[in-house]
Design a protein around this motif. Sequence first.
Motif, PDB file in Angstrom:
ATOM      1  N   ASN B  99       0.771  -1.367   0.068  1.00 47.61           N
ATOM      2  CA  ASN B  99      -0.119  -0.026  -0.609  1.00 47.61           C
ATOM      3  C   ASN B  99       0.826   1.252  -0.429  1.00 47.61           C
ATOM      4  OD1 ASN B  99      -1.831   1.586   0.169  1.00 47.61           O
ATOM      5  ND2 ASN B  99      -2.911   0.631   1.849  1.00 47.61           N
ATOM      6  N   ILE B 100       2.382   1.124   0.671  1.00 41.88           N
ATOM      7  CA  ILE B 100       2.639   2.824   1.074  1.00 41.88           C
ATOM      8  C   ILE B 100       3.643   2.912  -0.537  1.00 41.88           C
ATOM      9  CG2 ILE B 100       4.760   2.992   2.178  1.00 41.88           C
ATOM     10  CD1 ILE B 100       3.995   2.144   4.585  1.00 41.88           C
ATOM     11  N   ILE B 101       3.847   1.185  -0.886  1.00 45.85           N
ATOM     12  CA  ILE B 101       4.047   1.779  -2.067  1.00 45.85           C
ATOM     13  C   ILE B 101       4.079   1.982  -2.992  1.00 45.85           C
ATOM     14  CG2 ILE B 101       5.961   0.115  -4.360  1.00 45.85           C
ATOM     15  CD1 ILE B 101       6.702  -1.639  -1.877  1.00 45.85           C
ATOM     16  N   VAL B 105       4.287   5.850  -5.110  1.00 44.53           N
ATOM     17  CA  VAL B 105       4.236   6.168  -6.756  1.00 44.53           C
ATOM     18  C   VAL B 105       3.149   6.689  -7.255  1.00 44.53           C
ATOM     19  CG1 VAL B 105       4.205   4.656  -9.140  1.00 44.53           C
ATOM     20  CG2 VAL B 105       5.433   3.096  -7.407  1.00 44.53           C
ATOM     21  N   ILE B 106       2.272   6.528  -6.581  1.00 45.82           N
ATOM     22  CA  ILE B 106       1.101   7.603  -8.092  1.00 45.82           C
ATOM     23  C   ILE B 106       1.478   8.386  -7.090  1.00 45.82           C
ATOM     24  CG2 ILE B 106      -0.409   6.084  -7.954  1.00 45.82           C
ATOM     25  CD1 ILE B 106      -2.427   6.633  -6.013  1.00 45.82           C
ATOM     26  N   LYS B 107       2.027   9.199  -6.140  1.00 44.20           N
ATOM     27  CA  LYS B 107       2.415  10.375  -5.563  1.00 44.20           C
ATOM     28  C   LYS B 107       0.531  10.763  -4.611  1.00 44.20           C
ATOM     29  CE  LYS B 107       6.092  12.560  -7.742  1.00 44.20           C
ATOM     30  NZ  LYS B 107       6.341  11.445  -8.131  1.00 44.20           N
ATOM     31  N   TYR B 108       0.328   9.910  -3.871  1.00 47.46           N
ATOM     32  CA  TYR B 108      -1.288  10.037  -2.913  1.00 47.46           C
ATOM     33  C   TYR B 108      -1.548  11.040  -2.375  1.00 47.46           C
ATOM     34  CZ  TYR B 108      -5.008   8.071  -0.354  1.00 47.46           C
ATOM     35  OH  TYR B 108      -7.018   7.952  -0.263  1.00 47.46           O
ATOM     36  N   ASP B 109       0.068  11.479  -1.185  1.00 50.49           N
ATOM     37  CA  ASP B 109       0.129  13.027  -0.261  1.00 50.49           C
ATOM     38  C   ASP B 109      -0.568  13.773  -0.550  1.00 50.49           C
ATOM     39  OD1 ASP B 109       0.309  10.586   1.361  1.00 50.49           O
ATOM     40  OD2 ASP B 109       2.596  10.786   1.577  1.00 50.49           O
TER      41      ASP B 109
END
Lengths: 224, 112
Positions: B99-101, B105-109
Amino acid sequence: MRFDKKANILILALLIGLLLSLQMKNDAKTYAFININTVATLSNELDATKKDIVGLKALIRSSGNELNRYEMLKDNDEDMQAFLRDEIFKTKAVAGYTNVIGEGILVRLADNLEETQRNINFDLVHDVDIAMILNDLINSGAEAISINGKRILSKTEIICIGPLIRINGEGVGAPFIIKAIGNKDQLFAALNAPHTYAYNLRESYGLEIETMKSDFILIPKYSD
Amino acid sequence: MIFAIIGLIIGLLIGFVLNFTYAATFTIYITLIILILIQSLLRIIKNEDMNFPLYKEAILIGSEIAFACLLAYIGEKLGISLYLAIVLSFGLRIFNDFNIIVKKVIKYDKIN
């Protein structure tokens, strides 16, 4: 320091790939993970099968003994004849096609003739009562039994047909005289010991059940 | 990431080429080892900025594998499926790391 990370990743991925492929190749589909209950069931089955095997081996041994006896007899015709006649006699005796004489008991079963206010069915002798008493007698070692002169065979039926009871295809009415050959004390106890079926019939329902020991009882053979 | 894929492919190739099989009783242990290795791989990929020397990782993963196998062995001896505990714990960790990776990768934050 960067090298360490790459090496770590490479080595781990390599190991994962190796083990995964090995695991896939190993074809674990035919194996199931089992729990403790399955283990218990299977071990019980194994024990049962082992017992079966022991029984079958004993059967093989006894069959072999019989075969040996036949082999010894087959050369001499007279011996063979005597042996076969003996076998026929034994088989007939077991099947109920010979008269049997010996010690045993006589039982007289009759309906309750007194005036009572309850349901009439409680005062009659039913087919079930006869069957239960018969089973009690057989259970305590009766070798031959007859009811009103009808020999009890392995195929004998005891069925209610209205006022009568059908035994060996013929109707039989009360009072019933049951003759049984065997150890007379044991047979007597099977019907008179407290809380046996016959005892309850006599004490609770008031049916007439008389039991008599005898040293000489003749039970006739089965006749069509 | 590229190293992981390369290593995976090479490992799979070697495994399929090698003619080596093992007894079915080891299936549980091999599965556990695979699980632990996958978790370790994801953990290392996740911690981008942290670099640990090789021997430290080796000791950590080795001890994890040894303890997991010991636990599974004890469970098997006692008749309890104790290996399920290990599968559960490492499965959870794998999902967390994954999940963190993916979030990295998609720059969720970041909102944009």
